[in-house]
Design a protein around this motif. Sequence first.
Motif, PDB file in Angstrom:
ATOM      1  N   TRP A 101       0.866  -1.269  -0.026  1.00 51.68           N
ATOM      2  CA  TRP A 101       0.001  -0.047  -0.011  1.00 51.68           C
ATOM      3  C   TRP A 101       0.863   1.391  -0.039  1.00 51.68           C
ATOM      4  CZ3 TRP A 101      -4.873   1.351  -0.961  1.00 51.68           C
ATOM      5  CH2 TRP A 101      -5.770   0.136  -0.903  1.00 51.68           C
ATOM      6  N   VAL A 102       2.090   1.297   0.368  1.00 53.21           N
ATOM      7  CA  VAL A 102       2.977   2.202   0.238  1.00 53.21           C
ATOM      8  C   VAL A 102       2.890   3.312  -1.059  1.00 53.21           C
ATOM      9  CG1 VAL A 102       5.442   3.216   0.660  1.00 53.21           C
ATOM     10  CG2 VAL A 102       4.511   1.505   2.094  1.00 53.21           C
ATOM     11  N   THR A 103       2.922   2.475  -2.035  1.00 52.37           N
ATOM     12  CA  THR A 103       2.968   2.918  -3.292  1.00 52.37           C
ATOM     13  C   THR A 103       1.591   3.597  -3.591  1.00 52.37           C
ATOM     14  OG1 THR A 103       4.447   1.407  -4.611  1.00 52.37           O
ATOM     15  CG2 THR A 103       2.905   2.783  -6.036  1.00 52.37           C
ATOM     16  N   ASP A 206      -3.763  -1.355   8.066  1.00 53.94           N
ATOM     17  CA  ASP A 206      -5.194  -1.726   7.558  1.00 53.94           C
ATOM     18  C   ASP A 206      -5.679  -0.583   6.738  1.00 53.94           C
ATOM     19  OD1 ASP A 206      -7.826  -2.345   7.517  1.00 53.94           O
ATOM     20  OD2 ASP A 206      -7.960  -3.419   9.086  1.00 53.94           O
ATOM     21  N   PRO A 207      -5.978  -0.925   5.320  1.00 55.53           N
ATOM     22  CA  PRO A 207      -6.463   0.279   4.554  1.00 55.53           C
ATOM     23  C   PRO A 207      -7.635   0.586   4.765  1.00 55.53           C
ATOM     24  CG  PRO A 207      -6.129  -1.752   3.273  1.00 55.53           C
ATOM     25  CD  PRO A 207      -5.573  -2.144   4.592  1.00 55.53           C
ATOM     26  N   ALA A 215     -10.428   6.042   0.060  1.00 59.40           N
ATOM     27  CA  ALA A 215      -9.919   7.352  -0.443  1.00 59.40           C
ATOM     28  C   ALA A 215      -9.596   6.884  -1.784  1.00 59.40           C
ATOM     29  CB  ALA A 215      -8.926   7.917   0.581  1.00 59.40           C
ATOM     30  N   TYR A 216      -8.580   5.869  -2.073  1.00 61.06           N
ATOM     31  CA  TYR A 216      -8.028   5.482  -3.113  1.00 61.06           C
ATOM     32  C   TYR A 216      -8.995   5.227  -4.196  1.00 61.06           C
ATOM     33  CZ  TYR A 216      -5.020   3.312  -6.509  1.00 61.06           C
ATOM     34  OH  TYR A 216      -4.187   3.211  -7.793  1.00 61.06           O
ATOM     35  N   ALA A 246      -6.662  -6.135   0.190  1.00 60.02           N
ATOM     36  CA  ALA A 246      -6.135  -5.633   1.465  1.00 60.02           C
ATOM     37  C   ALA A 246      -4.638  -5.537   1.503  1.00 60.02           C
ATOM     38  CB  ALA A 246      -6.455  -6.507   2.647  1.00 60.02           C
ATOM     39  N   SER A 247      -4.081  -6.048   0.078  1.00 60.42           N
ATOM     40  CA  SER A 247      -2.626  -5.763  -0.066  1.00 60.42           C
ATOM     41  C   SER A 247      -2.415  -4.967  -1.026  1.00 60.42           C
ATOM     42  CB  SER A 247      -2.188  -7.250  -0.382  1.00 60.42           C
ATOM     43  OG  SER A 247      -2.402  -8.536   0.561  1.00 60.42           O
TER      44      SER A 247
END
Length: 272
Positions: A101-103, A206-207, A215-216, A246-247
């Motif tokens: 999720w960092v990117t 946890d996104p 939001a994404y 989730a990944s």
Amino acid sequence: MLDSPYTDLDRPPLSQEALTRALVRPEGLWSRLSVVDRTGSTNADLAQAARDGAREGAVLIAELQLAGRGRLGRVWTAPARSGLTFSVLLRPPVPVARQGWVTLLVALAAASAVRRVAGVDVRLKWPNDLLAGERKLAGVLAERVDSAVIVGMGLNVTVRSEELPVPTATSLSLENAECADRDPLIRAVLREIETHYREWVAAGGDPDACGLRPAYVAMSATIGRDVRVELPGERILEGRATGVDASGHLLVTADGVERAVSVGDVVHVRAT
């Protein structure tokens, strides 16, 4: 194409001192900020710093990057001081399975900041591009180095049409941005990254708990569209992009079957 005939009045340099005063503080994420005239790759420089034990929160901004690259080694070029070319060093204390999720987090933060400061309707193309319409405005590249993640970004700010590396690119100036001043833009982007990153870390990566995934999805130019995904070995997956898991993997449904595609699996993702 890297050198430019335009003067400092057209493209003034960034001030390391001013940015440090504004962004580096004892309780903040950003621990050190450097601005260099030129380098080969800000990601490569911070990767070495990570190997040498640099702490989280180092920021490196280059006025000119001579060996910039995107995913899969694709070349990224821009004239000196025509954009924001920078990398950050993160050491996310979250499960490795969620660090994909960092990117997406950095792309979302940058898009939100640019929309607010520049007034341009920026959208996100999974996994790592910022778009204005159908044209590429910026790209994000994340690389793991031991326990660290180095995230680099190149954002076209005042790149003119004759300076674009490819016809499918654009810049804030070309999109008639309300602001094409790099100083307030980099401040806004780094502050937005810090906010999203702290919330994501506090939620254990946890996104959903931190609101990152919805939001994404809301800003995505990929989800909800028919896509053609080019995979290694000249394999093709065509279907409807339905979400991200989730990944941070892209979910594509084809013939009633949903498949998760990771960043490492993808050569290209194109809307059809």
